[in-house]
Structure formats: structure tokens, C-alpha cells
Design an enzyme around this catalytic site. Structure first.
Site, PDB file in Angstrom:
ATOM      1  N   LYS A  33       0.832  -1.214   0.000  1.00 47.24           N
ATOM      2  CA  LYS A  33       0.000   0.000   0.000  1.00 47.24           C
ATOM      3  C   LYS A  33       0.862   1.257   0.000  1.00 47.24           C
ATOM      4  O   LYS A  33       0.649   2.170  -0.802  1.00 47.24           O
ATOM      5  CB  LYS A  33      -0.916   0.047   1.238  1.00 47.24           C
ATOM      6  N   ARG A 108      -9.001   1.018   9.320  1.00 45.47           N
ATOM      7  CA  ARG A 108      -8.493  -0.316   9.615  1.00 45.47           C
ATOM      8  C   ARG A 108      -9.515  -1.192  10.336  1.00 45.47           C
ATOM      9  O   ARG A 108      -9.196  -2.314  10.709  1.00 45.47           O
ATOM     10  CB  ARG A 108      -7.254  -0.190  10.494  1.00 45.47           C
ATOM     11  N   ARG A 147      11.682  -5.633   4.520  1.00 50.09           N
ATOM     12  CA  ARG A 147      11.317  -4.221   4.497  1.00 50.09           C
ATOM     13  C   ARG A 147      12.272  -3.374   5.352  1.00 50.09           C
ATOM     14  O   ARG A 147      12.679  -3.776   6.435  1.00 50.09           O
ATOM     15  CB  ARG A 147       9.894  -4.116   5.041  1.00 50.09           C
ATOM     16  N   ARG A 180      11.536  -1.834  11.025  1.00 50.98           N
ATOM     17  CA  ARG A 180      10.529  -1.415  12.005  1.00 50.98           C
ATOM     18  C   ARG A 180      10.463  -2.402  13.159  1.00 50.98           C
ATOM     19  O   ARG A 180      10.575  -3.599  12.942  1.00 50.98           O
ATOM     20  CB  ARG A 180       9.159  -1.316  11.323  1.00 50.98           C
TER      21      ARG A 180
END
Ligand code: AMP
Length: 232
Positions: A33, A108, A147, A180
Site C-alpha cells: 500500500k 483499519r 522491508r 521497524r
């Protein structure tokens, strides 16, 4: 006759004020996204709004919203709705008429989806469409594991599919990239469960409203960006 003509100029005869347009990006964590929203926003002049990035920034700066959100985010759970509603209301109020916003990470759950319609109506905005980025679970795990994110400007990268020009360094601002805290394997599993139970029903919400567009998001970041651009 001049008076008569003037009296016919009622507000309803004026051209409608330009709305603010919202495009909602839906999909599991790792579906792409943020990557697609950032790429297509850069090409079209839309504004990419990531509530996750806004919250990470609030946590880093130690604002009241950040202090409230921190523990939920680290555990991979959802931050309380009220925190998000304040952020989104402020953002919509600050958005100029005629602008297009790409919402990445909000709504969400179904309550947030209903609230977004309310907040939008109150500030001259409308949810134009919701794009569901569809990928297999294997692809999600592979994407989340590789990521990397810039802690300073929020730009996203991937060690394989979207590597920065210099390893470990943000292309946009030169800061050192990080993984993260919520991209650790145990937390990833929990976030995928939260997606299935809380967020997946939002797809039905927009399907009922006739606003849902499904996008095959298995391809390269460029393939996905092209497919998204064709829908906005
Ligand atoms: P994201 O960058 O979209 O994966 O978001 C990172 C984290 O921020 C999520 O796992 C949640 O803890 C929190 N968050 C972001 N958006 C929302 C939202 N709309 N509602 C609740 N929590 C959110």
C-alpha cells in the site's frame, strides 16, 4: 429586471464547491500500500497519507498521541480509534479543496470506515474509491521480512525488490534505514491476525458502497503502481 435576475442567483445555482477526494488503499500489511501510494502520489500530485508513518513520527517526537500509541504499535495491535479520529479530522481540515488524498492504513476496522464517511462529509471531502491490493500470504511474509524504512522521512524500501541506491541509506534524505520494531517475525504474525479479524471486513464495507476496486499486487512495485494509476 436586474433585481429579478439577482434574486435567481441562489446558492443552489452556483457551481458546486470543489470536493476533497479520498482514495483508500486496502490490503494486508506488506501488500505494498505504502509503496504504491507513494509512487502514484508522486506522479499525479495526490498527497500520500500514511497513518502508520504519522504515528511513528508522533512516537519519535514524544507527542501526546505518540505516547498513547507507542505500546499498541510495538505489539502490532491497533491504536485506539479516538487517536486516529483526531489525526484524520485535523488532516482533512488542513487539506485544500480540490486536493486528492491517498489514505494508506486508514480505515483499519468497520467503525473507522463509517467514521471516515462522517469526518469527510463534515469537511467537504468524499471517499471516491477503495483499492484492494491483493497478494498471497507467502508474498506478504517475504515483503515484510525484507522491508526497511527511513526513521527520518518515512520513505520505504525493500532489500530485494526496492533497494536504496546506497545500502542502508535513505535515497530521499540520507538517514540510516532501520527495520521497524513491528516487522519482527512474532509481531508480523500478530499483525496479519489483526488484519484478518479487524481490517478485512472493511473490504465488505466498500464493496457494499460500490466503491471497491481489486488490484492484483503480486507483480513488481512498478507493475502495481501502473495498475493503481489506472484506477485513480
Ligand atoms: P502501518 O505503517 O500502516 O503498518 O501502521 C503501523 C502501526 O500503526 C499499526 O500496526 C497500528 O499499530 C498503527 N496504526 C496505523 N494506522 C492505524 C489505524 N487506522 N488504526 C489503528 N492503528 C493504526
Amino acid at each position: 429586471s436586474l433585481l429579478l435576475n439577482l434574486s435567481t442567483v441562489q446558492p443552489s445555482n452556483l457551481p458546486p464547491k470543489k470536493m476533497k477526494n479520498i482514495v483508500v488503499f486496502l490490503g494486508a500489511p506488506g501488500a505494498g500500500k505504502g509503496t504504491a501510494a507513494a509512487a502514484v502520489a508522486a506522479r499525479t500530485g495526490a498527497r500520500h497519507v500514511s497513518t502508520g508513518a504519522m504515528l511513528r513520527d508522533a512516537v519519535a517526537r514524544g507527542t501526546p498521541a505518540g505516547l498513547e500509541a507507542k505500546s499498541y504499535m510495538e505489539a502490532g495491535g491497533l491504536v485506539p480509534d479516538e487517536v486516529l479520529y483526531r489525526m484524520v479530522a485535523e488532516l482533512l481540515a488542513a487539506t485544500p479543496d480540490g486536493a486528492t488524498l491517498f489514505f494508506d492504513g486508514f480505515p483499519r476496522n468497520e467503525a473507522q470506515a463509517a467514521k471516515l464517511d462522517e469526518l469527510a462529509a463534515a469537511s467537504g471531502a468524499t471517499v471516491a474509491s477503495a483499492l484492494l491490493l491483493d497478494v498471497s500470504r507467502e508474498a506478504l511474509l517475504e515483503r515484510l521480512g525484507g522491508r526497511r524504512v527511513c526513521p527520518k522521512c518515512g520513505a520505504g524500501f525493500h532489500v530485494k525488490s526496492l533497494p536504496p541506491k546506497v545500502e542502508g541509506v535513505c535515497d530521499a534524505c540520507g538517514a540510516e534505514l532501520v527495520t521497524r520494531v513491528d516487522d519482527q517475525p512474532a509481531t508480523i504474525a500478530h499483525r496479519l491476525e489483526v488484519y484478518e479479524s479487524a481490517t478485512a471486513p472493511v473490504v465488505g464495507f466498500y464493496e457494499k458502497a460500490g466503491k471497491l476496486r481489486r488490484i492484483d499486487a503480486t507483480g513488481t512495485p512498478e507493475d502495481v503502481a501502473k495498475a493503481v494509476e489506472a484506477q485513480v
